[in-house]
Design a protein around this motif. Structure first.
Motif, PDB file in Angstrom:
ATOM      1  N   CYS A  57       0.074   6.738  -6.221  1.00  0.00           N
ATOM      2  CA  CYS A  57      -0.302   6.314  -4.858  1.00  0.00           C
ATOM      3  C   CYS A  57      -1.687   5.665  -4.829  1.00  0.00           C
ATOM      4  O   CYS A  57      -2.545   5.966  -5.654  1.00  0.00           O
ATOM      5  N   ASP A  58      -1.894   4.789  -3.835  1.00  0.00           N
ATOM      6  CA  ASP A  58      -3.196   4.129  -3.672  1.00  0.00           C
ATOM      7  C   ASP A  58      -4.206   5.049  -2.999  1.00  0.00           C
ATOM      8  O   ASP A  58      -5.408   4.931  -3.208  1.00  0.00           O
ATOM      9  N   ALA A  59      -3.719   5.921  -2.137  1.00  0.00           N
ATOM     10  CA  ALA A  59      -4.596   6.840  -1.408  1.00  0.00           C
ATOM     11  C   ALA A  59      -3.793   8.087  -1.058  1.00  0.00           C
ATOM     12  O   ALA A  59      -2.563   8.099  -1.124  1.00  0.00           O
ATOM     13  N   MET A 115       0.856  -1.195   0.000  1.00  0.00           N
ATOM     14  CA  MET A 115       0.000   0.000   0.000  1.00  0.00           C
ATOM     15  C   MET A 115       0.886   1.237   0.000  1.00  0.00           C
ATOM     16  O   MET A 115       1.826   1.339   0.774  1.00  0.00           O
ATOM     17  N   LYS A 116       0.590   2.149  -0.895  1.00  0.00           N
ATOM     18  CA  LYS A 116       1.407   3.356  -1.053  1.00  0.00           C
ATOM     19  C   LYS A 116       0.535   4.586  -0.815  1.00  0.00           C
ATOM     20  O   LYS A 116      -0.473   4.781  -1.502  1.00  0.00           O
ATOM     21  N   LEU A 132      -8.031   8.719 -12.079  1.00  0.00           N
ATOM     22  CA  LEU A 132      -8.171  10.138 -11.741  1.00  0.00           C
ATOM     23  C   LEU A 132      -7.642  10.416 -10.340  1.00  0.00           C
ATOM     24  O   LEU A 132      -7.838   9.628  -9.424  1.00  0.00           O
ATOM     25  N   LEU A 133      -7.001  11.564 -10.189  1.00  0.00           N
ATOM     26  CA  LEU A 133      -6.446  11.948  -8.883  1.00  0.00           C
ATOM     27  C   LEU A 133      -7.540  12.149  -7.851  1.00  0.00           C
ATOM     28  O   LEU A 133      -7.399  11.759  -6.692  1.00  0.00           O
ATOM     29  N   THR A 134      -8.651  12.770  -8.264  1.00  0.00           N
ATOM     30  CA  THR A 134      -9.706  13.087  -7.296  1.00  0.00           C
ATOM     31  C   THR A 134     -10.641  11.904  -7.055  1.00  0.00           C
ATOM     32  O   THR A 134     -11.615  12.034  -6.320  1.00  0.00           O
ATOM     33  N   ASN A 135     -10.328  10.758  -7.653  1.00  0.00           N
ATOM     34  CA  ASN A 135     -11.094   9.545  -7.357  1.00  0.00           C
ATOM     35  C   ASN A 135     -10.385   8.696  -6.325  1.00  0.00           C
ATOM     36  O   ASN A 135     -10.908   7.694  -5.859  1.00  0.00           O
ATOM     37  N   LYS A 136      -9.166   9.084  -5.961  1.00  0.00           N
ATOM     38  CA  LYS A 136      -8.415   8.329  -4.956  1.00  0.00           C
ATOM     39  C   LYS A 136      -9.012   8.568  -3.573  1.00  0.00           C
ATOM     40  O   LYS A 136      -9.441   9.686  -3.267  1.00  0.00           O
TER      41      LYS A 136
END
Length: 364
Positions: free
Chosen positions: A95-97, A1-2, A193-197
């Motif tokens: 990253c994952d989150a 996990m990152k 998408l970045l804002t879907n993380k």
């Protein structure tokens, strides 16, 4: 996990990163102190693994790990390359989150790039740059889908959905706030998408506010309200206190946390939030050779879990010998647990539970 740690310059990102990783990232009071992302790998605390180590006295002890990436402070215009923004955004994309550090403290000695402390404005600044980057991504996907539509009308549903996401982004909403079906969610995850993380807002408070006035902190409440609208999580934290804790031995740390009325450090609470947000659990393997924790998604079936150890385990899966951690500890040994009939033989459809202690049988 990152996990990527982001935020405006001078909100406490690197201080928090240093505290939770002890990796010694540079931390100073001026913008763009962090240029290349700092990376720290942290063991996931798991008392169950400690108990298994006591039981088996293993040659090797391997907890699950999380990789934290301290990404340089974003500024207005990052999506257009301001402040090396394109590079920073690409780091986030991997990253994952996202752990979004938000400044909720006053300190005249620490410069704020906007000249004042306003967490909602700061969140909006970061989110806007991520949204602008996502608009470009989704527009490219829409163009691609339009070309596919000429050959096959089935892509109309996909096109309509992506257009709905684009409309939301253009309204200043994050992609994760868009309501969608399971099929649509799968489509959206394919665009990266970045804002879907998944996001955790780390509300960085002063030591005084954190130790005595979390519930009364108006800035924290505003962050919590915004997070509820977005489906994000919030973690009240004090980077300064975490920095102090990181220098303590185990006994002093426990006493210090007790004085603050806390059971866990900020790192432990952050890890718990991340597991919850990402829908993760751990199963355990135990023996004289090694005790180890393995991280999987909730709902993973036994063969998929076995595949985390080695692809051969999944390919040649026969069965899983499973016992709940609590049952194993109560029995005192695996032999005693088997005599009591507590060790189950599970097949390919078995859905793994958090804390399962497992031995996989396979044949390749």
């Amino acid at each position: 996990m990152k996990l990527g740690i982001v935020g405006l310059p001078n909100v406490g990102k690197s201080t928090l990163f240093n505290a939770i990783t002890n990796a010694g990232a540079q931390s100073a009071n001026y913008p763009f102190c962090t240029i290349e992302p700092n990376v720290g790998i942290v063991s996931v605390p798991d008392k169950r693994l400690d108990k298994l180590a006591e039981m088996y006295d293993p040659d090797k002890y391997t907890p699950a790990t999380i990789e934290f990436v301290d990404i340089a402070g974003l500024v207005k215009g990052a999506s257009k390359g301001e402040g090396l923004g394109n590079k920073f955004l690409s780091n986030i994309r991997e990253c994952d989150a996202i752990v979004h550090v938000v400044r909720c403290f006053e300190n005249d000695d620490i410069i704020h790039v906007e000249g004042s402390v306003d967490p909602l404005r700061d969140i909006e600044t970061i989110n806007l740059e991520l949204i602008l980057s996502d608009v470009e991504m989704i527009e490219r996907r829409i163009d691609k889908t339009k070309k596919l539509l000429k050959a096959d009308k089935k892509y109309q549903v996909e096109l309509d959905f992506f257009q709905r996401v684009l409309d939301a982004l253009n309204e200043g909403k994050c992609a994760r706030a868009v309501e969608c079906t399971d099929d649509e969610a799968a489509l959206l995850s394919d665009v990266a998408l970045l804002t879907n993380k998944p996001v955790i807002y780390a509300a960085n408070m002063s030591d005084t506010d954190f130790s005595s006035g979390i519930q009364d902190n108006a800035r924290l409440k505003r962050v919590q309200e915004l997070a509820a609208e977005e489906g994000a999580a919030v973690l009240p934290i004090c980077a300064e206190i975490e920095a102090e804790i990181s220098e303590m031995d185990k006994e002093d740390k426990e006493m210090f946390l007790s004085d603050l009325g806390l059971e866990q450090s900020g790192l432990d609470r952050l890890i718990n939030e991340c597991y919850s947000l990402l829908g993760l659990i751990s199963y355990l393997t135990a023996g004289k050779q090694e005790v180890r924790a393995w991280t999987i998604k909730k709902g993973t079936k036994a063969p998929g879990a076995a595949g985390k150890i080695h692809s051969d385990f999944e390919r040649g899966f026969i069965r899983a010998e499973v016992i709940a951690f609590d049952d194993l500890i109560a029995s005192g040994s695996m032999t005693a647990a088997k005599e009591k009939g507590l060790v189950r033989s599970e097949g390919k459809e078995y859905i793994m539970n958090d804390g399962d202690v497992v031995l996989f049988r396979f044949n390749v």
